[in-house]
Design an enzyme around this catalytic site. Structure first.
Site, PDB file in Angstrom:
ATOM      1  N   LYS A   1       2.605   0.332  16.116  1.00 45.16           N
ATOM      2  CA  LYS A   1       3.826   0.284  15.301  1.00 45.16           C
ATOM      3  C   LYS A   1       3.949   1.551  14.451  1.00 45.16           C
ATOM      4  O   LYS A   1       5.028   2.103  14.290  1.00 45.16           O
ATOM      5  CB  LYS A   1       3.756  -0.942  14.389  1.00 45.16           C
ATOM      6  CG  LYS A   1       4.963  -1.110  13.479  1.00 45.16           C
ATOM      7  CD  LYS A   1       4.756  -2.291  12.542  1.00 45.16           C
ATOM      8  CE  LYS A   1       5.988  -2.518  11.664  1.00 45.16           C
ATOM      9  NZ  LYS A   1       5.767  -3.491  10.602  1.00 45.16           N
ATOM     10  N   GLN A   2       2.819   1.984  13.899  1.00 44.73           N
ATOM     11  CA  GLN A   2       2.854   3.097  12.945  1.00 44.73           C
ATOM     12  C   GLN A   2       1.503   3.798  12.947  1.00 44.73           C
ATOM     13  O   GLN A   2       0.493   3.197  13.290  1.00 44.73           O
ATOM     14  CB  GLN A   2       3.169   2.571  11.562  1.00 44.73           C
ATOM     15  CG  GLN A   2       2.101   1.617  11.018  1.00 44.73           C
ATOM     16  CD  GLN A   2       2.637   0.716   9.917  1.00 44.73           C
ATOM     17  OE1 GLN A   2       2.992  -0.432  10.162  1.00 44.73           O
ATOM     18  NE2 GLN A   2       2.666   1.226   8.716  1.00 44.73           N
TER      19      GLN A   2
ATOM     20  N   GLU B   1       0.520  -2.509  12.282  1.00 43.85           N
ATOM     21  CA  GLU B   1       0.716  -3.961  12.243  1.00 43.85           C
ATOM     22  C   GLU B   1       0.986  -4.565  13.609  1.00 43.85           C
ATOM     23  O   GLU B   1       1.313  -5.736  13.715  1.00 43.85           O
ATOM     24  CB  GLU B   1       1.841  -4.298  11.265  1.00 43.85           C
ATOM     25  CG  GLU B   1       1.461  -3.938   9.837  1.00 43.85           C
ATOM     26  CD  GLU B   1       2.462  -4.445   8.803  1.00 43.85           C
ATOM     27  OE1 GLU B   1       3.569  -4.848   9.183  1.00 43.85           O
ATOM     28  OE2 GLU B   1       2.112  -4.428   7.613  1.00 43.85           O
TER      29      GLU B   1
ATOM     30  N   TRP C   1       0.829  -1.212   0.000  1.00 41.41           N
ATOM     31  CA  TRP C   1       0.000   0.000   0.000  1.00 41.41           C
ATOM     32  C   TRP C   1       0.858   1.254   0.000  1.00 41.41           C
ATOM     33  O   TRP C   1       0.377   2.340  -0.273  1.00 41.41           O
ATOM     34  CB  TRP C   1      -0.930   0.006   1.219  1.00 41.41           C
ATOM     35  CG  TRP C   1      -0.234   0.258   2.532  1.00 41.41           C
ATOM     36  CD1 TRP C   1       0.840  -0.414   3.027  1.00 41.41           C
ATOM     37  CD2 TRP C   1      -0.566   1.247   3.511  1.00 41.41           C
ATOM     38  NE1 TRP C   1       1.187   0.088   4.260  1.00 41.41           N
ATOM     39  CE2 TRP C   1       0.349   1.108   4.583  1.00 41.41           C
ATOM     40  CE3 TRP C   1      -1.544   2.225   3.594  1.00 41.41           C
ATOM     41  CZ2 TRP C   1       0.302   1.909   5.721  1.00 41.41           C
ATOM     42  CZ3 TRP C   1      -1.580   3.026   4.727  1.00 41.41           C
ATOM     43  CH2 TRP C   1      -0.672   2.871   5.766  1.00 41.41           C
ATOM     44  N   ASP C   2       2.157   1.086   0.287  1.00 45.73           N
ATOM     45  CA  ASP C   2       3.090   2.213   0.292  1.00 45.73           C
ATOM     46  C   ASP C   2       2.926   3.054  -0.984  1.00 45.73           C
ATOM     47  O   ASP C   2       3.016   4.279  -0.957  1.00 45.73           O
ATOM     48  CB  ASP C   2       4.545   1.721   0.324  1.00 45.73           C
ATOM     49  CG  ASP C   2       4.858   0.767   1.470  1.00 45.73           C
ATOM     50  OD1 ASP C   2       3.970  -0.021   1.829  1.00 45.73           O
ATOM     51  OD2 ASP C   2       5.983   0.805   1.987  1.00 45.73           O
TER      52      ASP C   2
HETATM   53  C1  BGC Z   1       4.898  -1.632   7.376  1.00 46.86           C
HETATM   54  C2  BGC Z   1       3.878  -1.682   6.273  1.00 46.86           C
HETATM   55  C3  BGC Z   1       4.567  -1.440   4.960  1.00 46.86           C
HETATM   56  C4  BGC Z   1       5.705  -2.387   4.742  1.00 46.86           C
HETATM   57  C5  BGC Z   1       6.493  -2.089   3.489  1.00 46.86           C
HETATM   58  C6  BGC Z   1       5.998  -2.630   7.088  1.00 46.86           C
HETATM   59  O1  BGC Z   1       6.964  -2.524   8.062  1.00 46.86           O
HETATM   60  O2  BGC Z   1       4.330  -1.938   8.629  1.00 46.86           O
HETATM   61  O3  BGC Z   1       2.894  -0.708   6.492  1.00 46.86           O
HETATM   62  O4  BGC Z   1       3.653  -1.551   3.921  1.00 46.86           O
HETATM   63  O5  BGC Z   1       6.583  -2.303   5.831  1.00 46.86           O
HETATM   64  O6  BGC Z   1       7.079  -0.844   3.566  1.00 46.86           O
END
Ligand code: BGC
Length: 812
Positions: free
Chosen positions: A603-604, A499, A372-373
């Site tokens: 986490k984010q 996550e 999704w980035d």
């Molecule tokens: C993040 C995801 C991201 C992926 C790729 C993961 O660490 O939690 O949101 O899509 O890295 O960058």
């Protein structure tokens, strides 16, 4: 480390790259961190990617030549399988290396591990798009030479890369042998053990099909063993030097070599221009792919080295004219944001109906997958500066719709379920709680398509591609969620952006994004009734989408006065931050997921991201309270977080905190904050740095028909300027502490909102309005040890500096 060294490190003095507003330069060569520089100096056009390995091939950190969409399949074994688990994954492979130019000085190889390196410098200027290198070396036998090389990956001829390599004798006479090569199945060093983030290293992935050489040319054709992709690589040369030059061409299965031999007297030079071309296909025949490469080489030779360099500069001049973000008061941040924009451009410029991976084509991290980035971070930036790249990236998603429909059917859902991570379109995540369950990717794609159409007015795209993406994702949401007894539409058992929580009910981000998706699909269907009917959409279906959107359930914790990021989240036990040692970050490498999932630890940015993309769904008070609440829980173990925290920090008036987060996002790779830049650059964080500036300090919100701005600046930035292409018009925004000026650089008239007020900007009539800085507030706190490094303005100096905070973030 002494205290002084620690301080210097924090202040960035120890960083390997010099601060300069328009380029990244490295003086000297640190053999221990080659891989990091190989990512930072990587060149790409989105089609081809070359890591910045030294011309002579060795020493290297990680050799890397990538072609977008060239991957190998590998099995995904499970201890305990389950229905719907993907059986195989896809890994980007290191294809035939065309960068290599080996040099023999008398009878000794030019190898920086031996002899004496008198000087070494590499630099990448963002206006040139060339990686330059200049070295002076004395061989173990005492011969001194100078080497100048320049490398490019063409932004105008997508199949072409080129190297100009010149060697000059300083003393001598000296016998010089140059070996310019194509090497397939290069030996790769093993990845860091036990780290699931590093790409699986695939040994010898290419099967030889054909090779030939003659004159100054060589071509190798290979095929991948399981994915069946044919890859042709070719090279051709222009050689200039003393009169007596010998040239020999040879090739074998995995190797093609053009050797040039001469004797140079002091001051004499041997110059080689190497044109490199790649072609690949899963369907076309060997002659077709080989001829494509030969044709690209001929075209490159016809353009010539100077022509390629000039085309590159012209392309970039036009690009920077609409895409530059100018910062006054912080030169380091200025450099970092241009570095970021440059790499985002490289990742997307010519990806042409192929995915934009999380690392672009700069390294093998995450196996070369895209997530999704792309739609949530990279495309929002490209939409306003290189919309053709967005069109192409979304068309790639569109080509994967048949696979996404099959996946939905397999999961018992309607519409399309896009993969969490993939190269070609199939789901490659073997860990479904943080993979397939992250259904929000469907809404992220839909939002990117809708934004692109709003920003460009490209109705043809909407009819042909956008509508179907919206319809199929809306169908998925409608079948994934349900109306409860009270009529509320609920979406249960999904994973949001954070996550460290999984399979939760009514994730606010997901539900709000689904709501937008459902509405946008209904509106697009109304705009294009014929095409919608062809997709089987009827009024009953659009009514069902509208009903679901209208009844979307958004949980709220009345006691705390904040939104839980999903049902029940605020009731969970809070993570024991006090007793989590700093070396245990990122937490996913030190604690079991079951424990992370059942506690309050983020986490984010998740709920905070919801407040950015759906700001209309929250009051100002809710935003401030939510932000403070989630700041205490967010550890930023993902590089996709700081930029979002910057945006909302700026919105709620925490401008210095926003500044700190902006710098973190922007410096992620230049300062290697995650400790894994060697595997490739963090494209989402780089794009996020622009988002932090434009949506954070510029206050841009683009979820409605009209662009909203709410400009405000932290003390460290004196002035911020950026431009945006909107429906063929070019709007420039310049923010000073006291006023903001909107100028229409191209076009007739544009309407926008500044601090809630409508502003009309006409051609030739810049409009200046006051910049309203919010009242200063007490700084929100973060989990202990996870505070962002403080960035402070240096009065009278041009660079902001980091004065405290963790040296290293250690994040994904
Ligand atoms: C993040 C995801 C991201 C992926 C790729 C993961 O660490 O939690 O949101 O899509 O890295 O960058």
């Amino acid at each position: 480390m002494t205290g002084q060294e620690r301080q210097e490190r924090k202040e960035g003095h120890e960083q390997p790259f010099a601060v300069d507003p328009w380029q990244v330069a490295e003086h000297g060569l640190d053999l221990t961190s080659l891989a990091r520089a190989e990512s930072v100096f990587a060149l790409s056009n989105g089609h081809i990617g070359l890591r910045a390995n030294l011309d002579e091939g060795e020493p290297h950190g990680l050799p890397g030549t990538y072609l977008n969409g060239v991957f190998e399949l590998r099995p995904l074994p499970y201890g305990e399988g389950g229905y719907g688990y993907p059986e195989s994954s896809q890994s980007v492979i290191n294809v035939t290396n065309g960068k290599i130019v080996r040099l023999l000085v008398d009878d000794e190889p030019f190898d920086l591990r031996y002899g004496e390196l008198l000087s070494h410098r590499r630099w990448l200027d963002f206006r040139e798009g060339l990686l330059r290198r200049s070295a002076e070396w004395t061989s173990p036998a005492g011969r001194t030479i100078k080497v100048d090389s320049t490398r490019l990956v063409s932004l105008t001829q997508r199949a072409v890369a080129a190297v100009e390599y010149a060697v000059e004798a300083v003393d001598g006479p000296v016998r010089i042998v140059l070996q310019s090569e194509l090497v397939a199945n290069e030996q790769l060093p093993g990845g860091p053990e036990g780290d699931p983030r590093a790409a699986a290293v695939l040994e010898a992935p290419l099967l030889a099909e054909a090779h030939h050489s003659g004159g100054t040319k060589g071509v190798l054709v290979h095929r991948t063993r399981y994915s069946g992709i044919r890859v042709a690589a070719g090279m051709d040369h222009v050689i200039e030097g003393p009169e007596r030059l010998d040239t020999v061409a040879e090739s074998e299965a995995d190797h093609s070599r053009i050797t040039v031999t001469t004797v140079l007297h002091p001051g004499q030079r041997l110059r080689l221009v190497k044109f490199i071309a790649y072609g690949w296909s899963a369907t076309r025949s060997l002659p077709a792919v080989r001829d494509q490469v030969e044709a690209a080489l001929t075209a490159a030779r016809y353009t010539g080295w100077d022509g390629l360099v000039a085309e590159q500069a012209d392309f970039l001049k036009e690009f920077w004219d609409v895409s530059d973000v100018e910062i006054e008061g912080d030169v380091e941040l200025q450099q970092a944001v241009r570095f970021a924009i440059f790499h985002v451009l490289q990742a997307g410029a010519r990806s042409e109906e192929r995915a934009i991976p999380a690392k672009g084509l700069t390294g093998p991290g995450y196996d070369g997958h895209s997530f999704w980035d792309t739609e949530a971070f990279v495309l929002p930036v490209l939409t306003y500066c290189l919309p053709t790249a967005v069109n192409q990236a979304l068309r790639w998603r569109h080509t994967t719709l048949p696979l996404a429909r099959d996946r939905a059917a397999q999961l018992g859902l309607a519409g399309a379920v896009f993969p969490w991570r993939t190269i070609r379109g199939e789901e490659c995540s073997g860990y479904w709680p943080a993979g397939t369950a992250a259904f929000h990717i469907g809404a992220d794609i839909a939002a990117a398509a809708a934004r692109y159409v709003r920003a460009t007015g490209d109705a043809e795209f909407e009819r042909e591609y956008g509508l179907e993406l919206l319809v199929e994702t809306a169908r998925m949401w409608r079948s994934l969620g349900h109306h409860d007894a009270a009529g509320r539409f609920r979406i249960e058992g999904v994973t949001g952006p954070d996550e460290y929580s999984a399979i939760a009910d009514n994730n606010v981000y997901t539900n709000l994004m689904a709501q937008t998706n459902l509405r946008a699909a209904a509106e697009a269907a109304a705009r294009h009734p014929r095409e919608a009917a062809r997709l089987g959409v009827d009024t009953e279906e659009t009514a069902a989408w509208r009903d679901a959107a209208a009844a979307m359930f958004i949980p709220y914790d009345e006691n705390l006065g904040v939104h839980p990021q999903a049902d029940g989240f605020t009731d969970h036990q809070v993570w024991d931050f006090e007793n989590t040692p700093p070396e245990n970050f990122p937490l996913l490498l030190h604690y079991p997921y079951f424990d992370l999932y059942r506690k309050q630890v983020v986490k984010q940015a998740d709920l905070v991201l919801a407040m950015q993309v759906r700001g209309d769904a929250f009051t100002d008070e809710q935003k401030a309270r939510n932000f403070a609440y989630y700041e205490r829980l967010t550890v930023r173990d993902s590089s996709l977080s700081a930029c979002t925290q910057a945006v909302i920090a700026a919105e709620v008036g925490q401008l210095d905190l926003a500044y700190d987060y902006t710098a973190e996002a922007a410096l992620m790779d230049l300062h290697d904050l995650g400790g894994n830049t060697r595997d490739g650059l963090h494209m989402a964080s780089l794009a996020g740095a622009c988002i932090a500036l434009v949506a954070g300090f510029g206050g841009l919100r683009d979820h409605g028909e009209v662009l909203w701005f709410r400009p405000r600046l932290p003390t460290g930035i004196m002035r911020l300027g950026f431009s945006m292409m909107v429906r063929g018009q070019l709007l420039a925004v310049r923010i000073d502490h006291d006023e903001t000026t909107y100028t229409l650089r191209r076009g007739e008239v544009i309407h926008l909102r500044h601090d809630g007020e409508t502003v009309q900007v006409k051609a030739g009539r810049p409009v200046s309005v006051p910049t309203t800085n919010p009242p200063a507030q007490e700084r929100c706190s973060q989990p202990p040890g996870r505070e962002p490094a403080r960035r402070q303005a240096q009065a009278g100096l041009s660079a902001g500096r980091i004065t405290s905070g963790p040296d290293h973030l250690a994040a994904e």
